[in-house]
Motif scaffolding. Structure first.
Motif, PDB file in Angstrom:
ATOM      1  N   GLN A   1      45.625  43.102  37.910  1.00 36.21           N
ATOM      2  CA  GLN A   1      46.850  42.519  38.460  1.00 36.21           C
ATOM      3  C   GLN A   1      47.028  42.901  39.932  1.00 36.21           C
ATOM      4  O   GLN A   1      47.415  42.065  40.746  1.00 36.21           O
ATOM      5  CB  GLN A   1      48.064  42.965  37.661  1.00 36.21           C
ATOM      6  CG  GLN A   1      48.160  42.290  36.318  1.00 36.21           C
ATOM      7  CD  GLN A   1      49.391  42.734  35.541  1.00 36.21           C
ATOM      8  OE1 GLN A   1      49.665  43.931  35.431  1.00 36.21           O
ATOM      9  NE2 GLN A   1      50.105  41.770  35.011  1.00 36.21           N
ATOM     10  N   ASP A   2      46.746  44.138  40.283  1.00 36.06           N
ATOM     11  CA  ASP A   2      46.840  44.587  41.675  1.00 36.06           C
ATOM     12  C   ASP A   2      45.875  43.814  42.563  1.00 36.06           C
ATOM     13  O   ASP A   2      46.222  43.432  43.687  1.00 36.06           O
ATOM     14  CB  ASP A   2      46.565  46.085  41.794  1.00 36.06           C
ATOM     15  CG  ASP A   2      47.682  46.945  41.222  1.00 36.06           C
ATOM     16  OD1 ASP A   2      48.804  46.420  40.995  1.00 36.06           O
ATOM     17  OD2 ASP A   2      47.427  48.143  40.991  1.00 36.06           O
TER      18      ASP A   2
ATOM     19  N   PRO B   1      41.213  35.524  43.341  1.00 32.59           N
ATOM     20  CA  PRO B   1      42.158  34.487  42.908  1.00 32.59           C
ATOM     21  C   PRO B   1      42.437  34.570  41.403  1.00 32.59           C
ATOM     22  O   PRO B   1      41.534  34.887  40.620  1.00 32.59           O
ATOM     23  CB  PRO B   1      41.440  33.175  43.216  1.00 32.59           C
ATOM     24  CG  PRO B   1      40.257  33.526  44.049  1.00 32.59           C
ATOM     25  CD  PRO B   1      39.958  34.968  43.816  1.00 32.59           C
ATOM     26  N   GLN B   2      43.667  34.297  41.023  1.00 29.70           N
ATOM     27  CA  GLN B   2      44.025  34.338  39.607  1.00 29.70           C
ATOM     28  C   GLN B   2      43.185  33.348  38.807  1.00 29.70           C
ATOM     29  O   GLN B   2      42.823  33.621  37.663  1.00 29.70           O
ATOM     30  CB  GLN B   2      45.508  34.035  39.426  1.00 29.70           C
ATOM     31  CG  GLN B   2      45.948  34.174  37.983  1.00 29.70           C
ATOM     32  CD  GLN B   2      47.449  34.074  37.816  1.00 29.70           C
ATOM     33  OE1 GLN B   2      48.182  33.873  38.773  1.00 29.70           O
ATOM     34  NE2 GLN B   2      47.905  34.218  36.610  1.00 29.70           N
TER      35      GLN B   2
ATOM     36  N   TRP C   1      34.242  39.989  44.338  1.00 26.57           N
ATOM     37  CA  TRP C   1      35.152  39.306  45.251  1.00 26.57           C
ATOM     38  C   TRP C   1      35.459  40.124  46.495  1.00 26.57           C
ATOM     39  O   TRP C   1      35.646  39.542  47.575  1.00 26.57           O
ATOM     40  CB  TRP C   1      36.424  38.914  44.514  1.00 26.57           C
ATOM     41  CG  TRP C   1      36.172  37.672  43.739  1.00 26.57           C
ATOM     42  CD1 TRP C   1      35.669  37.581  42.487  1.00 26.57           C
ATOM     43  CD2 TRP C   1      36.318  36.338  44.189  1.00 26.57           C
ATOM     44  NE1 TRP C   1      35.507  36.274  42.126  1.00 26.57           N
ATOM     45  CE2 TRP C   1      35.893  35.487  43.151  1.00 26.57           C
ATOM     46  CE3 TRP C   1      36.777  35.774  45.385  1.00 26.57           C
ATOM     47  CZ2 TRP C   1      35.929  34.105  43.266  1.00 26.57           C
ATOM     48  CZ3 TRP C   1      36.811  34.399  45.490  1.00 26.57           C
ATOM     49  CH2 TRP C   1      36.386  33.585  44.450  1.00 26.57           C
ATOM     50  N   SER C   2      35.489  41.423  46.396  1.00 29.69           N
ATOM     51  CA  SER C   2      35.801  42.232  47.581  1.00 29.69           C
ATOM     52  C   SER C   2      34.607  42.276  48.532  1.00 29.69           C
ATOM     53  O   SER C   2      34.765  42.524  49.715  1.00 29.69           O
ATOM     54  CB  SER C   2      36.236  43.639  47.197  1.00 29.69           C
ATOM     55  OG  SER C   2      35.204  44.339  46.559  1.00 29.69           O
TER      56      SER C   2
ATOM     57  N   ILE D   1      44.786  40.803  42.135  1.00 26.03           N
ATOM     58  CA  ILE D   1      45.327  39.448  42.312  1.00 26.03           C
ATOM     59  C   ILE D   1      46.457  39.482  43.339  1.00 26.03           C
ATOM     60  O   ILE D   1      46.470  38.676  44.283  1.00 26.03           O
ATOM     61  CB  ILE D   1      45.821  38.869  40.975  1.00 26.03           C
ATOM     62  CG1 ILE D   1      44.644  38.636  40.028  1.00 26.03           C
ATOM     63  CG2 ILE D   1      46.590  37.571  41.211  1.00 26.03           C
ATOM     64  CD1 ILE D   1      45.057  38.335  38.594  1.00 26.03           C
ATOM     65  N   GLU D   2      47.381  40.407  43.172  1.00 24.54           N
ATOM     66  CA  GLU D   2      48.532  40.513  44.077  1.00 24.54           C
ATOM     67  C   GLU D   2      48.117  40.850  45.500  1.00 24.54           C
ATOM     68  O   GLU D   2      48.752  40.399  46.457  1.00 24.54           O
ATOM     69  CB  GLU D   2      49.510  41.554  43.545  1.00 24.54           C
ATOM     70  CG  GLU D   2      50.214  41.118  42.277  1.00 24.54           C
ATOM     71  CD  GLU D   2      51.026  42.221  41.632  1.00 24.54           C
ATOM     72  OE1 GLU D   2      51.150  43.315  42.214  1.00 24.54           O
ATOM     73  OE2 GLU D   2      51.540  41.986  40.514  1.00 24.54           O
ATOM     74  N   ASP D   3      47.043  41.620  45.658  1.00 24.21           N
ATOM     75  CA  ASP D   3      46.568  42.007  46.990  1.00 24.21           C
ATOM     76  C   ASP D   3      45.677  40.947  47.629  1.00 24.21           C
ATOM     77  O   ASP D   3      45.193  41.134  48.741  1.00 24.21           O
ATOM     78  CB  ASP D   3      45.797  43.330  46.914  1.00 24.21           C
ATOM     79  CG  ASP D   3      46.692  44.507  46.552  1.00 24.21           C
ATOM     80  OD1 ASP D   3      47.936  44.379  46.669  1.00 24.21           O
ATOM     81  OD2 ASP D   3      46.148  45.557  46.145  1.00 24.21           O
ATOM     82  N   GLY D   4      45.435  39.847  46.906  1.00 23.08           N
ATOM     83  CA  GLY D   4      44.633  38.758  47.452  1.00 23.08           C
ATOM     84  C   GLY D   4      43.139  39.002  47.428  1.00 23.08           C
ATOM     85  O   GLY D   4      42.383  38.310  48.103  1.00 23.08           O
ATOM     86  N   ILE D   5      42.695  39.977  46.656  1.00 22.55           N
ATOM     87  CA  ILE D   5      41.267  40.282  46.570  1.00 22.55           C
ATOM     88  C   ILE D   5      40.544  39.240  45.737  1.00 22.55           C
ATOM     89  O   ILE D   5      39.434  38.820  46.059  1.00 22.55           O
ATOM     90  CB  ILE D   5      41.043  41.693  45.989  1.00 22.55           C
ATOM     91  CG1 ILE D   5      41.586  42.740  46.963  1.00 22.55           C
ATOM     92  CG2 ILE D   5      39.571  41.937  45.693  1.00 22.55           C
ATOM     93  CD1 ILE D   5      41.618  44.152  46.411  1.00 22.55           C
TER      94      ILE D   5
END
Length: 60
Positions: free
Chosen positions: A19-20, A28-29, A53-54, A22-26
């Motif tokens: 969840q973090d 996509p949901q 993704w990072s 996703i929220e940090d934009g690392i």
């Protein structure tokens, strides 16, 4: 072993980490949702998905 009792098959810490990310934009949901079964059956870990993704901007 940590308890894995949610529908994703993740521990509370793993789910929070996801969840973090996703929220940090690392990540996509939509990508998380596309990999839900891989996470659930253990063929992909939360750490591996976040690392993919990072590191997505790196050139090889």
């Amino acid at each position: 072993m940590p308890k894995r009792d949610n529908e994703w098959g993740l521990t509370e810490d793993e789910f929070d980490r996801l969840q973090d990310a996703i929220e940090d934009g690392i990540i996509p949901q939509s990508e998380v949702m596309a990999n839900r079964e891989n996470l659930k059956n253990g063929s992909l870990t939360v750490g591996e998905l976040i690392d993919i993704w990072s590191n997505d901007d790196e050139e090889y």
